[in-house]
Design an enzyme around this catalytic site. Structure first.
Site, PDB file in Angstrom:
ATOM      1  N   LYS A 130       0.656  -1.144   0.094  1.00 39.50           N
ATOM      2  CA  LYS A 130       0.117  -0.069   0.112  1.00 39.50           C
ATOM      3  C   LYS A 130       0.910   1.190   0.137  1.00 39.50           C
ATOM      4  CE  LYS A 130      -4.070  -1.679   2.348  1.00 39.50           C
ATOM      5  NZ  LYS A 130      -5.249  -1.333   3.413  1.00 39.50           N
ATOM      6  N   LYS A 135      -6.174 -11.419  -6.187  1.00 37.03           N
ATOM      7  CA  LYS A 135      -7.254 -11.323  -5.240  1.00 37.03           C
ATOM      8  C   LYS A 135      -8.336 -10.538  -5.671  1.00 37.03           C
ATOM      9  CE  LYS A 135      -6.013  -8.541  -1.524  1.00 37.03           C
ATOM     10  NZ  LYS A 135      -5.894  -8.260  -0.211  1.00 37.03           N
ATOM     11  N   LYS A 183     -11.453  -4.614  -3.689  1.00 34.94           N
ATOM     12  CA  LYS A 183     -11.979  -3.087  -3.809  1.00 34.94           C
ATOM     13  C   LYS A 183     -11.099  -2.320  -4.614  1.00 34.94           C
ATOM     14  CE  LYS A 183     -11.507  -2.153   0.883  1.00 34.94           C
ATOM     15  NZ  LYS A 183     -11.760  -3.182   1.827  1.00 34.94           N
TER      16      LYS A 183
END
Ligand code: TYM
Length: 331
Positions: free
Chosen positions: A112, A195, A198
């Protein structure tokens, strides 16, 4: 009874099918045999920027979805993390026994922060796994049902529990991850090696439980497969087809081997049509229930307040013990 605990972030307008198949379906089942605690980690949500009004709404929508899926507030404790201040308080203590290097090695942080650039990533994002450890250790659960992507965070939690127990005195239960192989990782329909998430580049491969079922059916019919014709479970060489088989198997409670036999001589179009039907059948009544819970916000907030009160009884006891062992004066 042994205890189970888990959490799901309120960071989108709907949970997705990966959340449900990888984790939430087990939350519902584990209520039968465990004392269950489930919560919505809104403190975790603000490790990346959130619009306040939207966050409040998403937190309620998350609660409504959990209730609609079958989390029963009479048997289980359902609460919102920020309403239980002990989570933030224990995090500080755990921050002080976590190595800087240890936290730096968390792959989710690395991914991230790489995406956002290190200067934009917050200290909150860095200490996110420590907050997650606090979430868990406060309640001394034996089992924590999560998907594969949370495995490393669970490992850190176990290490911190052991470290605290050794440094002070046995205080925490060292929890086990409950990761069910097969559904532990549901993949993106358009990119079946990543995967379902969102935060994917496009949402064409994402099945949201609260989306218009017609849109989801269309996404399934456009799912990426392969150039063979055979319907066979083989995640290495047939990632797309295998993902569809896992989804259909879970939604219809049919073993994959049975599906493989049923689809001998049939085409991918037929498989996709059946997955789409199964999904529509699952989400249509679910959406109606979610709407009912959302229509009575007062009642929803009361359920969450009662849950927070019960959670605090447990969390408060653990925190008092921790504070004492660390050497803080009684308050
Ligand atoms: P979150 O909110 O990202 O996801 C909730 C759960 O869904 C699982 N999951 C998946 N499973 C299978 N396939 C997928 N594609 C998929 N995507 C998500 C996740 O593994 C998770 O179980 N850090 C946690 C929330 C959290 C938590 C906790 C969990 C905070 N504190 C304490 C357990 C205990 C998270 O961000 O999950």
């Amino acid at each position: 009874k042994q205890r189970v605990l888990s959490g799901i972030q309120p960071t989108s307008d709907s949970f997705h099918l990966g959340n449900y198949l990888g984790a939430l379906q087990y939350w519902v089942r584990l209520q039968d045999d465990f004392e269950a605690l489930y919560f919505i980690p809104d403190l975790h949500a603000i490790t990346v920027p959130q619009d306040p009004k939207q966050l409040r709404n998403r937190t309620r929508t998350a609660a409504a979805q959990l209730l609609a899926l079958g989390i029963d507030p009479k048997r289980s404790t359902l609460f919102v993390q920020s309403q239980v201040p002990e989570h933030a308080e224990l995090t500080w203590v755990l921050n002080c026994i976590t190595g800087f290097g240890e936290a730096s090695r968390m792959t989710q942080f690395k991914d991230k922060s790489a995406k956002q650039g290190t200067d934009n990533a917050t200290v909150g994002l860095f200490t996110y796994p420590v907050l997650m450890a606090a979430d868990i250790l406060l309640y001394r659960p034996h089992v924590v049902p999560v998907g594969e992507d949370q495995r490393q965070h669970l490992e850190l939690t176990r290490n911190l529990a052991q470290r605290f127990n050794t440094r002070y005195k046995k205080t925490f239960v060292v929890p086990e991850a409950h990761i069910v192989s097969g559904t532990a990782k549901i993949y993106d329909l358009q990119d079946p090696t990543s995967k379902m998430s969102k935060s994917a580049a496009t949402d064409a491969g994402l099945l949201n439980l609260l989306d218009d079922p017609k849109i989801s059916a269309k996404k399934i019919r456009s799912a990426v497969t392969d150039t063979e014709r055979e319907i066979r479970y083989d995640p290495e060489t047939k990632a797309g087809v295998s993902n569809l088989l896992v989804i259909l198997s879970s939604l219809t409670d049919t073993p994959i081997v049975t599906l493989e036999k049923d689809y001998v001589g049939k085409g991918y179009g037929e498989l996709k049509g059946d997955v789409a039907d199964a999904l529509v059948e699952f989400v249509t009544p679910l959406q109606a229930k979610v709407q009912e819970y959302m229509d009575d916000q007062g009642e929803l907030d009361r359920v969450l307040a009662a849950g927070a009160e019960r959670a605090r009884e447990i969390a408060g006891g653990t925190l008092a013990q921790v504070y004492d062992r660390v050497g803080f004066l009684a308050r």
